[in-house]
Design an enzyme around this catalytic site. Structure first.
Site, PDB file in Angstrom:
ATOM      1  N   PHE A 191       0.013   6.330  11.191  1.00  0.00           N
ATOM      2  CA  PHE A 191      -0.811   5.267  10.619  1.00  0.00           C
ATOM      3  C   PHE A 191      -0.240   4.740   9.307  1.00  0.00           C
ATOM      4  CE2 PHE A 191      -3.466   7.288  13.704  1.00  0.00           C
ATOM      5  CZ  PHE A 191      -4.183   6.247  14.255  1.00  0.00           C
ATOM      6  N   GLU A 192      -0.277   5.528   8.248  1.00  0.00           N
ATOM      7  CA  GLU A 192       0.137   4.995   6.950  1.00  0.00           C
ATOM      8  C   GLU A 192       0.814   6.097   6.150  1.00  0.00           C
ATOM      9  OE1 GLU A 192      -1.948   1.705   4.259  1.00  0.00           O
ATOM     10  OE2 GLU A 192      -2.898   3.669   4.052  1.00  0.00           O
ATOM     11  N   GLN A 193       2.123   6.146   6.244  1.00  0.00           N
ATOM     12  CA  GLN A 193       2.880   7.095   5.436  1.00  0.00           C
ATOM     13  C   GLN A 193       3.858   6.335   4.561  1.00  0.00           C
ATOM     14  OE1 GLN A 193       6.302   9.224   7.034  1.00  0.00           O
ATOM     15  NE2 GLN A 193       5.582   8.753   9.101  1.00  0.00           N
ATOM     16  N   ARG A 213       0.819  -1.215   0.000  1.00  0.00           N
ATOM     17  CA  ARG A 213       0.000   0.000   0.000  1.00  0.00           C
ATOM     18  C   ARG A 213       0.859   1.274   0.000  1.00  0.00           C
ATOM     19  NH1 ARG A 213      -5.130   0.498   0.847  1.00  0.00           N
ATOM     20  NH2 ARG A 213      -4.850   2.373   2.152  1.00  0.00           N
ATOM     21  N   GLU A 232      -0.410   9.389   3.705  1.00  0.00           N
ATOM     22  CA  GLU A 232      -0.582  10.456   4.681  1.00  0.00           C
ATOM     23  C   GLU A 232       0.689  11.291   4.809  1.00  0.00           C
ATOM     24  OE1 GLU A 232      -1.750   8.142   8.038  1.00  0.00           O
ATOM     25  OE2 GLU A 232      -3.776   7.808   7.293  1.00  0.00           O
TER      26      GLU A 232
END
Length: 540
Positions: free
Chosen positions: A367-369, A346, A361
Site C-alpha cells: 500500500f504505502e511504503q 506522502r 508502512e
C-alpha cells in the site's frame, strides 16, 4: 552499421513495444508496481537509448496502492496513427489463484513528451492488449482472453473487437481469431499489415525458460490465421547454454531503408540455478522478409548476443559512477522510482539538498511504503548512502536496501533496541514465499551512538552481497553481517518463481515507522558504482 551487444535495454525492461515515427524510434516497457508507470525510451540508431518519459505519472491515470507484487502495469503497446501517439496497457489488480482482475486502458498524446491524456477504460477481458490502426481508418483492439474455467491454464486465445473513436468504446462483435499453438499460454498480441496479409505476432510458452515468439497470418483480419512454417520464430528453449534465455514477447519495426528488426524480452541467468538477477531485459534481432512473405529472424530462432545495428553503442554512461544528489528545483533523478502510490509527497520530500523519507508502512507493504530506488543494471556494483535518523524503538528503521519484492530483500537499517539505544540491524527476507517472513536468526546487531549520521554501503559481486558501514567522521567502511546470496533477488526466487515474478532487482533508500508517528530519515546522497567481475559472463 555496427556490431552491438544485447541487451540494448539492460536491467528490468520487459515486454518491449517498439515504434518508429520518421527517424525516431521509441520503445515502451512494463513497470509493474513501480511508479510512475511505463518507461518510454528514444533512439535514432536502435543502439543507443535514452529514457524520455514515464507517461502514467498522476493519480487520475494510475493508482496502484494495494496491487500485489508483479501486478500493476503489464505489457504496454505504443503506436502512432499519423495524428497522435497511443498507449494501451493493463493495470493488473490480482494475478494469483483462478481469477485475474485486468482492467485495460488507453491514453493518447500529441507528442511523446505529452501531455498524456487521462485514461479511457476499455475492458477487463484479459491482459497485454494492443491497438491496430488499419489502413481503412478502422481501429482494432486486440487482446488475450482470460477464462477462469479452463484448467490448468486460463489462456483462452486472442480476441479482436473494433474500437470506435467517436464513442471511445468497443463496438460490434468480438471474435477469437487465434487459439495459439501447442506452445500454449498465448498472449502479448500485435497486428501488422503487409502485402495484403495481416500478421499476428504473439508470445507463447509462458515468460520463463520456455518463452517464445509465434507468428501467424491471414488474408482477413478476422482470420483464419495460419501459423509460420518454422514456428516459433524466436526462442531459447532448445539452447540452455545460449547467452540470452527466456526469449519471447516481441514486436517488430521497419527502418526507413527497408530493414526489419524484432525487439523481445530476454534474461541473462547467473549461477548454476539459472537466476536472472537483472530481470527481463530488452534485446533486438535483425529479421528479414523472405520470398514466401514470412518473417524470419536472422540466424534464428535462437537470439543472438551480437547484432548489426544502425549505430555504434556508446557505453561510457553505462559504466560511469552515478552520484545522485537531491535538489528541489531539479526534482528526483529519473533513474529513481517508488512503489505504487500516486502521492509521492506522502513518502518523500526534497529539502536542503537532501531527500527526506517519511516513515510509513513496513518494507514490502503493498500500500504505502517509503522506498525510493533505482534498477540494478549490472551484475556487480557498489552502492552507498548517508542517513541521518533518530529512532526510539525497534519499530522504526531506515537505511539501504537491495530489493526485489516483499518476499526477497536485504536491508541494512539504522534502528533502535527496545531500550532506545541505536543499532545497525540487517533485515533479510530470502525466498520466503508464501509467508513473507524475515529470515531468522538475524545477524547480530551493532550498537552505534544515539546521534550522528551513518554511512551505509553494499557491494554485490555476482551472487555475493556484503553490507558495510562507517560512523560519522570515519573514512573506512567496516563489513557488517555475513555474505548473502544476492542471486535470490531474481524472478526465479521472487515469490512466484519465473512464471509469476516479473520485475527485477533494485537498490535504494527506505524508511519505516510502524508506530504511525511518521518519523523521518534524511539521506544526503546515493552512489551507484558499476563494477567488473569475473563471474559476470554476459555483461555489456
Amino acid at each position: 552499421m555496427s556490431l552491438v551487444r544485447n541487451p540494448v535495454l539492460p536491467g528490468f525492461n520487459a515486454d518491449p513495444s517498439i515504434l518508429r515515427v520518421g527517424d525516431d524510434y521509441y520503445i515502451a516497457t512494463s513497470t509493474f508496481e513501480w511508479y510512475p508507470g511505463v518507461q518510454i525510451y528514444h533512439s535514432k540508431d536502435l543502439a543507443n537509448w535514452k529514457l524520455v518519459i514515464r507517461p502514467l505519472n498522476r493519480k487520475s491515470q494510475l493508482d496502484m496502492r494495494g496491487n500485489p507484487d508483479s501486478c500493476g502495469i503489464w505489457a504496454p503497446c505504443l503506436t502512432h496513427d499519423g495524428d497522435k501517439y497511443w498507449l494501451v496497457y493493463t493495470d493488473v489488480k490480482r494475478k494469483d489463484g483462478s481469477f485475474k482482475d485486468t482492467p485495460n486502458y488507453i491514453v493518447t498524446a500529441p507528442s511523446i513528451e505529452g501531455p498524456w491524456s487521462d485514461p479511457i477504460y476499455i475492458n477487463s477481458s484479459g491482459f497485454d492488449p494492443s491497438i491496430f490502426h488499419d489502413d481503412d481508418g478502422k481501429k482494432w483492439f486486440v487482446n488475450m482472453l482470460q477464462d477462469h474455467r479452463r484448467r490448468p491454464r486460463s489462456f483462452a486465445g486472442i480476441r479482436l473487437q473494433e474500437f470506435d473513436m467517436k464513442t471511445e468504446k468497443l463496438v460490434g462483435p468480438t471474435k477469437t481469431i487465434f487459439h495459439g499453438t501447442e506452445l500454449d499460454l498465448v498472449e502479448g498480441p500485435h497486428l501488422y499489415k503487409r502485402n495484403g496479409w495481416y500478421y499476428l505476432l504473439t508470445a507463447e510458452g509462458g515468460t520463463g525458460y520456455e518463452h517464445a515468439v509465434t507468428l501467424a497470418r491471414s488474408r482477413e483480419i478476422s482470420g483464419p490465421y495460419e501459423v509460420h512454417p518454422q514456428n516459433p520464430i524466436l526462442t531459447s528453449v532448445d539452447k540452455p547454454l545460449a547467452a540470452l534465455q527466456r526469449a519471447g514477447h516481441g514486436d517488430i519495426v521497419d527502418t526507413p531503408d527497408g530493414k526489419t528488426y524484432l525487439v523481445h524480452l530476454t534474461g541473462r541467468p547467473i549461477t548454476q540455478t539459472r537466476r536472472c538477477v537483472l530481470g527481463r531485459e530488452t534485446a533486438i534481432q535483425e529479421a528479414y522478409w523472405a520470398d514466401d512473405d514470412w518473417l524470419y529472424v536472422k540466424n534464428g530462432p535462437v537470439p543472438s548476443l551480437h547484432v548489426e545495428l544502425l549505430g555504434a553503442r556508446d557505453d561510457t554512461d553505462y559504466w560511469a559512477e552515478k552520484r545522485y544528489t537531491f535538489d528541489k528545483a531539479g526534482g528526483l533523478h529519473q533513474d529513481f522510482q517508488w512503489l505504487r502510490t500516486p502521492e509521492p509527497e506522502r513518502i518523500f520530500t526534497i529539502t536542503d539538498s537532501k531527500i527526506e523519507l517519511i516513515g510509513r508502512e513496513a518494507i514490502g507493504s503493498w500500500f504505502e511504503q517509503s522506498l525510493v530506488a533505482r534498477r540494478q543494471t549490472h551484475f556487480s556494483y557498489d552502492a552507498e548512502t548517508v542517513v541521518d535518523f533518530s529512532p526510539t524503538d525497534e519499530r522504526q528503521f531506515a537505511g539501504l536496501t537491495a530489493y526485489y519484492c516483499r518476499f526477497n530483500f536485504f536491508y541494512l537499517t539504522v534502528t533502535a533496541h527496545a531500550d532506545g539505544k541505536r543499532e545497525l540491524l540487517i533485515l533479510s527476507s530470502e525466498a520466503s514465499w508464501p509467508e513473507g517472513r524475515l529470515k531468522f536468526p538475524l545477524a547480530e546487531p551493532v550498537q552505534i551512538p544515539n546521534e550522528g549520521k551513518v554511512r551505509l554501503a553494499l557491494s554485490i559481486r555476482g551472487k555475493r552481497l556484503q553490507f558495510s558501514y562507517a560512523l560519522d567522521g570515519e573514512q573506512e567502511l567496516k563489513n557488517i553481517g555475513p555474505v548473502y546470496d544476492a542471486s535470490i533477488l531474481s524472478d526465479e526466487c521472487g515469490g512466484h518463481l519465473e512464471h509469476g515474478s516479473f520485475t527485477g532487482a533494485f537498490v535504494g533508500m527506505a524508511c519505516s515507522d510502524l508506530n504511525g508517528t511518521e518519523l523521518r530519515a534524511k539521506f544526503d546522497y546515493m552512489v551507484y558504482r558499476p563494477a567488473h567481475h569475473e563471474t559476470d559472463r554476459y555483461d555489456v
